[in-house]
Design a protein around this motif. Sequence first.
Motif, PDB file in Angstrom:
ATOM      1  N   VAL A   1      10.226  56.180  54.421  1.00  0.00           N
ATOM      2  CA  VAL A   1       9.898  54.687  53.540  1.00  0.00           C
ATOM      3  C   VAL A   1      10.001  55.421  51.732  1.00  0.00           C
ATOM      4  O   VAL A   1      10.219  54.726  50.732  1.00  0.00           O
ATOM      5  N   LYS A   2      11.231  56.155  51.408  1.00  0.00           N
ATOM      6  CA  LYS A   2      11.218  56.834  50.342  1.00  0.00           C
ATOM      7  C   LYS A   2      12.320  56.346  50.226  1.00  0.00           C
ATOM      8  O   LYS A   2      13.584  56.572  49.123  1.00  0.00           O
ATOM      9  N   VAL A   3      13.096  56.213  51.371  1.00  0.00           N
ATOM     10  CA  VAL A   3      14.904  56.297  51.057  1.00  0.00           C
ATOM     11  C   VAL A   3      15.270  54.722  50.715  1.00  0.00           C
ATOM     12  O   VAL A   3      14.901  54.091  52.087  1.00  0.00           O
ATOM     13  N   GLY A   4      16.252  54.329  50.260  1.00  0.00           N
ATOM     14  CA  GLY A   4      17.200  53.002  50.712  1.00  0.00           C
ATOM     15  C   GLY A   4      16.178  51.550  50.329  1.00  0.00           C
ATOM     16  O   GLY A   4      14.629  51.809  49.537  1.00  0.00           O
ATOM     17  N   GLY A   5      16.321  50.939  52.046  1.00  0.00           N
ATOM     18  CA  GLY A   5      16.068  49.827  51.346  1.00  0.00           C
ATOM     19  C   GLY A   5      14.093  49.814  52.437  1.00  0.00           C
ATOM     20  O   GLY A   5      13.791  48.744  52.213  1.00  0.00           O
ATOM     21  N   TYR A   6      14.117  51.314  52.896  1.00  0.00           N
ATOM     22  CA  TYR A   6      12.408  50.868  53.563  1.00  0.00           C
ATOM     23  C   TYR A   6      11.386  50.702  53.135  1.00  0.00           C
ATOM     24  O   TYR A   6      11.040  50.311  53.205  1.00  0.00           O
ATOM     25  N   PRO A   7      11.337  51.135  51.219  1.00  0.00           N
ATOM     26  CA  PRO A   7      10.237  51.013  51.482  1.00  0.00           C
ATOM     27  C   PRO A   7      10.180  49.159  50.550  1.00  0.00           C
ATOM     28  O   PRO A   7       9.031  48.744  51.179  1.00  0.00           O
ATOM     29  N   GLN A   8      11.247  48.533  50.783  1.00  0.00           N
ATOM     30  CA  GLN A   8      11.105  47.195  50.039  1.00  0.00           C
ATOM     31  C   GLN A   8      10.480  46.669  51.291  1.00  0.00           C
ATOM     32  O   GLN A   8       9.918  45.125  50.872  1.00  0.00           O
ATOM     33  N   ASN A   9      11.176  46.741  52.690  1.00  0.00           N
ATOM     34  CA  ASN A   9      11.135  46.096  53.729  1.00  0.00           C
ATOM     35  C   ASN A   9      10.137  46.293  54.473  1.00  0.00           C
ATOM     36  O   ASN A   9       9.328  45.113  54.602  1.00  0.00           O
ATOM     37  N   LEU A  10       9.303  47.602  53.956  1.00  0.00           N
ATOM     38  CA  LEU A  10       7.841  47.896  54.438  1.00  0.00           C
ATOM     39  C   LEU A  10       7.248  46.907  53.739  1.00  0.00           C
ATOM     40  O   LEU A  10       6.301  46.217  54.019  1.00  0.00           O
ATOM     41  N   ARG A  11       6.968  46.600  52.423  1.00  0.00           N
ATOM     42  CA  ARG A  11       6.497  45.893  52.156  1.00  0.00           C
ATOM     43  C   ARG A  11       6.284  44.009  52.928  1.00  0.00           C
ATOM     44  O   ARG A  11       6.015  43.264  52.326  1.00  0.00           O
ATOM     45  N   ARG A  12       7.529  43.749  52.349  1.00  0.00           N
ATOM     46  CA  ARG A  12       8.241  42.356  53.182  1.00  0.00           C
ATOM     47  C   ARG A  12       7.406  42.300  54.244  1.00  0.00           C
ATOM     48  O   ARG A  12       7.095  41.339  54.896  1.00  0.00           O
ATOM     49  N   MET A  13       7.136  43.007  55.340  1.00  0.00           N
ATOM     50  CA  MET A  13       6.277  43.626  56.301  1.00  0.00           C
ATOM     51  C   MET A  13       5.005  43.388  56.395  1.00  0.00           C
ATOM     52  O   MET A  13       4.022  43.102  57.300  1.00  0.00           O
ATOM     53  N   GLY A  14       4.180  43.736  54.635  1.00  0.00           N
ATOM     54  CA  GLY A  14       2.663  43.264  54.868  1.00  0.00           C
ATOM     55  C   GLY A  14       2.357  44.759  54.558  1.00  0.00           C
ATOM     56  O   GLY A  14       0.985  44.801  54.087  1.00  0.00           O
ATOM     57  N   PHE A  15       3.104  45.766  54.651  1.00  0.00           N
ATOM     58  CA  PHE A  15       2.400  47.100  54.492  1.00  0.00           C
ATOM     59  C   PHE A  15       1.602  47.267  52.464  1.00  0.00           C
ATOM     60  O   PHE A  15       2.607  46.479  51.855  1.00  0.00           O
ATOM     61  N   THR A  16       1.030  48.202  52.152  1.00  0.00           N
ATOM     62  CA  THR A  16       0.388  47.777  51.065  1.00  0.00           C
ATOM     63  C   THR A  16       1.497  49.228  50.596  1.00  0.00           C
ATOM     64  O   THR A  16       1.712  50.085  50.825  1.00  0.00           O
ATOM     65  N   GLU A  17       0.940  49.819  49.428  1.00  0.00           N
ATOM     66  CA  GLU A  17       1.794  51.055  48.891  1.00  0.00           C
ATOM     67  C   GLU A  17       0.535  52.015  48.682  1.00  0.00           C
ATOM     68  O   GLU A  17       1.711  52.902  49.472  1.00  0.00           O
ATOM     69  N   ALA A  18      -0.904  51.611  49.185  1.00  0.00           N
ATOM     70  CA  ALA A  18      -0.921  52.982  49.924  1.00  0.00           C
ATOM     71  C   ALA A  18      -0.388  53.094  51.640  1.00  0.00           C
ATOM     72  O   ALA A  18      -0.705  54.773  51.209  1.00  0.00           O
ATOM     73  N   ASP A  19      -0.340  51.968  52.213  1.00  0.00           N
ATOM     74  CA  ASP A  19       0.061  51.986  53.144  1.00  0.00           C
ATOM     75  C   ASP A  19       1.533  53.451  53.553  1.00  0.00           C
ATOM     76  O   ASP A  19       1.375  54.314  54.224  1.00  0.00           O
ATOM     77  N   ILE A  20       3.075  52.851  52.598  1.00  0.00           N
ATOM     78  CA  ILE A  20       3.921  53.280  52.152  1.00  0.00           C
ATOM     79  C   ILE A  20       3.858  55.089  51.525  1.00  0.00           C
ATOM     80  O   ILE A  20       4.044  55.823  51.835  1.00  0.00           O
ATOM     81  N   ALA A  21       2.623  55.524  50.623  1.00  0.00           N
ATOM     82  CA  ALA A  21       2.506  56.659  50.571  1.00  0.00           C
ATOM     83  C   ALA A  21       1.423  57.266  51.142  1.00  0.00           C
ATOM     84  O   ALA A  21       2.509  58.755  51.097  1.00  0.00           O
ATOM     85  N   GLY A  22       1.069  57.368  51.732  1.00  0.00           N
ATOM     86  CA  GLY A  22       0.781  57.870  53.245  1.00  0.00           C
ATOM     87  C   GLY A  22       0.817  58.825  53.860  1.00  0.00           C
ATOM     88  O   GLY A  22       1.850  60.037  53.407  1.00  0.00           O
ATOM     89  N   PRO A  23       2.245  58.001  54.662  1.00  0.00           N
ATOM     90  CA  PRO A  23       2.238  57.007  55.497  1.00  0.00           C
ATOM     91  C   PRO A  23       0.372  57.380  55.854  1.00  0.00           C
ATOM     92  O   PRO A  23       0.329  58.102  56.832  1.00  0.00           O
ATOM     93  N   SER A  24       0.009  56.329  55.808  1.00  0.00           N
ATOM     94  CA  SER A  24      -1.147  55.544  56.531  1.00  0.00           C
ATOM     95  C   SER A  24      -0.852  55.782  57.470  1.00  0.00           C
ATOM     96  O   SER A  24      -0.397  55.296  58.160  1.00  0.00           O
ATOM     97  N   ASP A  25      -2.586  55.239  58.791  1.00  0.00           N
ATOM     98  CA  ASP A  25      -2.216  56.093  59.873  1.00  0.00           C
ATOM     99  C   ASP A  25      -1.732  54.393  60.439  1.00  0.00           C
ATOM    100  O   ASP A  25      -1.434  54.116  61.376  1.00  0.00           O
ATOM    101  N   HIS A  26      -2.776  53.318  59.683  1.00  0.00           N
ATOM    102  CA  HIS A  26      -2.295  51.576  59.875  1.00  0.00           C
ATOM    103  C   HIS A  26      -0.436  51.748  60.172  1.00  0.00           C
ATOM    104  O   HIS A  26      -0.581  50.733  61.263  1.00  0.00           O
ATOM    105  N   LEU A  27       0.032  52.436  58.774  1.00  0.00           N
ATOM    106  CA  LEU A  27       1.031  52.208  58.780  1.00  0.00           C
ATOM    107  C   LEU A  27       1.855  52.888  60.298  1.00  0.00           C
ATOM    108  O   LEU A  27       2.380  52.148  61.093  1.00  0.00           O
TER     109      LEU A  27
END
Length: 279
Positions: free
Chosen positions: A199-225
């Motif tokens: 989730v720190k590489v290339g286009g993955y963070p941006q795409n996760l945001r497009r799918m509706g995940f929050t910065e906290a989801d991505i940083a965790g990564p959260s159980d929800h993600l």
Amino acid sequence: MTQLGRGDLGPIGVTLDVRPDGGHLDDAALLERLGYTTIWIAGGRLATLDPLRDVIRATSTVRVGSAIIPAQVYAAEEVVALRRDLESTAPGRLITGLGGVHGPRPLRDMNAYLDRLDAADPPVPAGARVLSALGPRMLELSRDRAAGALPLLVTPEYTAQARRILGDEAILAVMEYVVLESDPRVARDTVRESIRFLVKVGGYPQNLRRMGFTEADIAGPSDHLLDELVAWGDIDAVAARLRRHLEAGADQVVLAVQPTDPQTVPHAQWHTLADALIG
């Protein structure tokens, strides 16, 4: 064969990690016997492209794809040489999966790379390659200059959106982490570190945001993600998750099977999944 069609891959593929002791060649033969119709080799971890050639030679008919060959690591000429060699000995079995273009202008750089593949003699034809696409513009490039797309870390809802962009002709093979484990804590912990890296590489963070995940989801990564991106649970729960991707428009779901013990090879899980999903 120079043109991959939507029905050519089969609905269930599988990833295979290259092992220093060469045991992955026996694993490839096993996966072919189990009925998996496509084996995808993780190209980003390879010191050379030789394992793709070796796996094809260790099997008989199964297609072997690179998932993916990073264009910023391997020159187009190396990809051309690999395909030239394999088309002379095992025609139609190599699927050239390409990606790994990062930086400020990835679309421009990938277009330039594809130009070099087109200009080679013989070329690596668009119909024999797929792109590791995530965003809309890269999906459009996959539609226009490749046979289709090979995304990772996506939801079934993303799959439906990608199918709309790709249209009715292009291939969509969705890579999915799979953990055959019903304990939520164990299942999530099995993939958490791998996904924390991705989730720190290339286009993955941006795409996760497009799918509706929050910065906290991505940083965790959260159980929800993790729950949204990983097929985990018993075989019925995993099968249901994979069906959602297929029903959303995926032509193939590529199983990246993660054993709960990272020191083991998931032979038992491959058998269980093949029995349930392939028959």
